[in-house]
Design an enzyme around this catalytic site. Structure first.
Site, mmCIF file in Angstrom:
data_model
loop_
_atom_site.group_PDB
_atom_site.id
_atom_site.type_symbol
_atom_site.label_atom_id
_atom_site.label_comp_id
_atom_site.label_asym_id
_atom_site.label_seq_id
_atom_site.Cartn_x
_atom_site.Cartn_y
_atom_site.Cartn_z
ATOM 1 N N ASN A 37 -2.256 2.591 5.819
ATOM 2 C CA ASN A 37 -1.385 1.425 5.600
ATOM 3 C C ASN A 37 -1.229 0.731 6.942
ATOM 4 O OD1 ASN A 37 -1.011 2.319 3.025
ATOM 5 N ND2 ASN A 37 1.150 2.867 3.264
ATOM 6 N N GLY A 38 -1.195 -0.592 6.931
ATOM 7 C CA GLY A 38 -1.023 -1.322 8.189
ATOM 8 C C GLY A 38 -2.237 -2.177 8.471
ATOM 9 N N CYS A 75 0.813 -1.221 0.000
ATOM 10 C CA CYS A 75 0.000 0.000 0.000
ATOM 11 C C CYS A 75 0.850 1.275 0.000
ATOM 12 C CB CYS A 75 -0.883 0.039 1.232
ATOM 13 S SG CYS A 75 -1.879 -1.424 1.460
ATOM 14 N N TRP A 105 -3.026 -2.823 -1.401
ATOM 15 C CA TRP A 105 -2.631 -4.225 -1.621
ATOM 16 C C TRP A 105 -3.454 -5.026 -0.631
ATOM 17 C CZ3 TRP A 105 -0.076 -8.428 0.672
ATOM 18 C CH2 TRP A 105 0.576 -9.308 -0.188
ATOM 19 N N LYS A 114 13.724 -15.701 -8.707
ATOM 20 C CA LYS A 114 13.465 -14.772 -9.823
ATOM 21 C C LYS A 114 12.503 -15.394 -10.824
ATOM 22 C CE LYS A 114 14.588 -11.702 -8.663
ATOM 23 N NZ LYS A 114 15.244 -11.570 -7.396
ATOM 24 N N GLU A 126 9.050 -15.536 -9.412
ATOM 25 C CA GLU A 126 8.470 -14.202 -9.220
ATOM 26 C C GLU A 126 7.916 -13.614 -10.507
ATOM 27 O OE1 GLU A 126 10.686 -11.828 -5.626
ATOM 28 O OE2 GLU A 126 11.862 -12.161 -7.414
ATOM 29 N N HIS A 182 18.500 -36.782 -2.837
ATOM 30 C CA HIS A 182 17.558 -37.108 -1.765
ATOM 31 C C HIS A 182 16.150 -36.605 -2.077
ATOM 32 C CE1 HIS A 182 20.943 -38.524 0.503
ATOM 33 N NE2 HIS A 182 21.572 -37.383 0.295
ATOM 34 N N LYS A 203 6.761 -4.667 -3.795
ATOM 35 C CA LYS A 203 8.175 -4.319 -3.696
ATOM 36 C C LYS A 203 8.581 -4.141 -2.253
ATOM 37 C CE LYS A 203 12.146 -3.117 -5.425
ATOM 38 N NZ LYS A 203 12.950 -4.276 -5.848
ATOM 39 N N GLU A 213 18.356 -17.877 -5.465
ATOM 40 C CA GLU A 213 17.991 -16.572 -6.027
ATOM 41 C C GLU A 213 17.510 -16.725 -7.473
ATOM 42 O OE1 GLU A 213 17.264 -13.853 -4.889
ATOM 43 O OE2 GLU A 213 17.512 -12.409 -6.488
ATOM 44 N N ARG A 267 5.601 -0.388 -5.807
ATOM 45 C CA ARG A 267 5.504 -1.112 -4.535
ATOM 46 C C ARG A 267 4.552 -2.299 -4.621
ATOM 47 N NH1 ARG A 267 6.746 2.340 0.112
ATOM 48 N NH2 ARG A 267 5.215 1.190 1.287
#
Ligand code: G6P
Length: 607
Positions: A99-100, A2, A73, A484, A487, A503, A602, A480, A27
């Site tokens: 926000n929150g 948000c 969001w 990516k 995402e 395994h 973000k 990483e 964001r």
């Protein structure tokens, strides 16, 4: 996540607010809205989807010199127009953006409903305007203070009143707000990114602070009524351009910025002749460094992967026990905190709620935490008080690239400094320091000749499953790479240490399964060659990222991606580059929204 923007001053508020929302788009959000105070009334417009939809819906010729705007969001309640902010009281004369998360919203809702309040949304936020309205008897400041006494939870809250077309009230508890100071105008935002176009002079609100903002004044008090003291700070010059320039996406631009961003992270910090480094913000003498018994590095997402590389480097080279921890797990497992140990918190945004929670847990138990942060003045940077800025410049694409390499660079710089006080003799130290200084050139060299990325993408597109594999320092790189790809290309994949592959994941191998192996010329190379042979024998299509000239690794590859050689400790900085390009090209081939992937934010400012 948000975003909030507010404006009061002589300009028409709408263009300023919409421009601010555009700047906060990176964001991550799913709906947007704006409230304008004009001619004694509040006009609210909100819609689902992109800020572009809101821009079409808003009458930008409308008057009004004061307004607030929000990108949401979804947390409480689905992605619907009624759930988008701003939210109003029943008279429509008080509007808020928030926000929150309000923790006691259910109890408050029940009480308000019993008093006859009807709710227009499913959000926790909506209790706020109704609660403020109950306390409002002409004094907005007093009404907000009284309402907040009843609220438990986190908020960055901004409120406007139809009766007060010259006043914005802002309150913060756990969710950042920054006031931008202009000439005869003032701004408020959840992120200074929204303000840099208008002003560089800012005040960061502290937790439990409530500010009254007019065009010419900012006055604030603590929630308990005591004075709040704040200082005006200057936003650091923004490094790098905020536009895409010649690149079709921010992500590609940011990948190509890495020679400069890594260079900025190193600048003035490496002492090649001494084989050491200087990190002014760490505020630790060589003697302090010799007394650190262990290091724990906290982070989330990509920052956690950087923390893993850092911990391995510290333990491997400086011989100080070190571990990386996922901040969201760490904060809730009642960790033992050794006050002599060093904790580090890695965060690009400096706002990640879980990382901040981990820091608070350490501090509450008497420990000290150094920040490894990109955004100057962010909550984590200010909460830690000491640490190192990575100086990546603004990272706009949700998928982190240049911040990762700078985080790792900063952690290597610290490793060099620490190891020099303990294990590292002058010869080896000078060699490492020189290698670090050479990284920007080696990154440029690779990016100029990235190898057959598109060929590797052909194996990935349409795959049901892909495996990334690496050992030692290349394991976090594999993680990483897989992160990516998930995402931005939404391709199901996972990363495993090469030795662990037998395994479990080997069961997934069938003819054509894409496997991406990261095999620099280090002490794990031979073992990795065996692992590659094992998956190849089962028909895997192997993409191998290997040191230039490694003919054996090349011979096992369906697609061979050679990278320039570098000091073995530093290989993650180079081998991650083809993985960034691979996910970018895969997302491009699949037609995905590369810079704004679905469901991701973000800056994750809630748990
Ligand atoms: C989100 C972002 C990731 C990022 C993580 C940690 O999940 O989408 O790209 O790595 O948060 O963010 P931070 O700002 O603390 O590095």
């Amino acid at each position: 996540m948000c975003g909030i923007v507010g404006y009061v001053g002589p300009r028409k508020a709408t263009p300023v607010l919409l421009d601010g929302l555009r700047r906060l788009e990176y964001r991550g959000y799913d709906s947007a809205g704006v409230a304008l105070v004009d001619e004694g009334a509040i006009a609210v417009t909100k819609c689902v989807g992109r800020v572009g939809n809101l821009i079409e819906a808003v009458d930008d010729t409308a008057g009004g010199n004061l307004g607030i705007a929000h990108t949401r969001w979804a947390t409480h309640g689905g992605v619907t127009q009624p759930n988008a902010h701003p939210h109003c009281d029943m008279t429509g004369r008080i509007a808020v953006v928030h926000n929150g998360i309000i923790d006691n919203d259910e109890g408050l809702k029940a009480r308000l409903a019993a008093d006859g309040v009807t709710f227009a949304s499913e959000t926790d936020t909506e209790v706020l305007p109704h609660l403020i309205a109950r306390h409002y008897a002409g004094d907005p400041h007093e009404a907000v203070l009284k309402a907040l006494q009843e609220v438990r939870g986190t908020y960055g809250l901004v409120v406007v009143f139809a009766d007060h077309p010259d006043l914005i009230i802002a309150a913060r508890n756990g969710s950042p707000l920054v006031v931008g100071l202009g000439e005869g105008e003032n701004f408020i935002a959840s992120d200074s990114h929204a303000l840099v176009r208008y002003t560089r002079r800012v005040i960061y609100l502290e937790d439990r602070e409530v500010a009254c903002i007019t065009a010419t004044e900012v006055n604030s008090v603590q929630l308990d009524g005591s004075d709040a003291i704040h200082t005006v700070e200057e936003l650091e010059a923004i490094y790098g351009s905020e536009d895409k320039g010649e690149f079709p996406h921010y992500m590609l631009k940011e990948i190509h910025e890495q020679p400069e961003s890594i260079g900025r992270c190193l600048r003035g910090r490496i002492l090649p002749d001494l084989g050491s480094a200087r990190l002014g913000g760490f505020d630790m003498s060589p003697r302090d460094l010799t007394e650190i018994p262990r290091v724990t590095i906290l982070g989330c997402g990509t920052s956690y992967h950087a923390a893993m590389v850092g911990a391995m480097a510290i333990e491997g080279l400086a011989r100080v026990p070190a571990q990386a921890e996922i901040a969201s797990e760490f904060r809730y497992r009642n960790p033992v905190i050794d006050p002599k140990a060093l904790f580090m918190a890695v965060s690009q945004s400096g706002e990640t709620a879980d990382t901040l929670g981990g820091i608070k847990e350490v501090v509450t138990k008497g420990g000290r935490v150094m920040g490894v942060v990109n955004v100057v003045g962010s909550t984590i940077a200010r909460t830690c008080g000491a640490g190192v800025y990575i100086h990546s410049g603004p990272e706009v694409a949700v998928a982190s690239t240049k911040a990762f390499t700078s985080q790792v660079t900063a952690l290597y710089t610290f490793t060099l400094m620490l190891a020099r006080t303990r294990t590292l003799g002058p010869h080896d130290a000078v060699e490492l320091a020189r290698a670090l200084v050479s990284v920007p050139d080696v990154v440029s060299e690779y990016l100029a000749e990235p190898g057959p990325i598109e060929e590797a993408v052909r194996h990935l597109v349409g795959a049901r499953y892909a495996l990334f594999m690496g050992r030692g320092l290349s394991f976090p790189v594999a993680l990483e790479g897989a992160l990516k790809l998930k995402e931005i290309a939404y391709i199901p994949c996972e990363a495993y240490p090469g030795g662990e592959m037998k395994h479990g994941p080997i069961a997934m191998m069938e003819p054509g399964t894409p496997v991406i192996a990261i095999v620099p010329d280090d002490q794990h190379r031979e073992k990795m060659i065996s692992n590659m042979q094992e998956v190849r024998a089962r028909g895997a299509a192997l993409t191998v990222i290997h040191s230039r000239g490694d003919l054996k690794a090349q011979s096992l590859a369906s697609v061979s991606i050679p990278v320039p050689r570098i000091h073995t400790l530093l290989t993650p900085l180079i081998s991650v580059l083809p993985l960034q390009l691979l996910s970018y090209q895969a997302a491009l081939a699949l037609g995905k929204d590369i810079d704004r992937p679905r469901n991701l934010a973000k800056s994750v400012t809630v748990e």
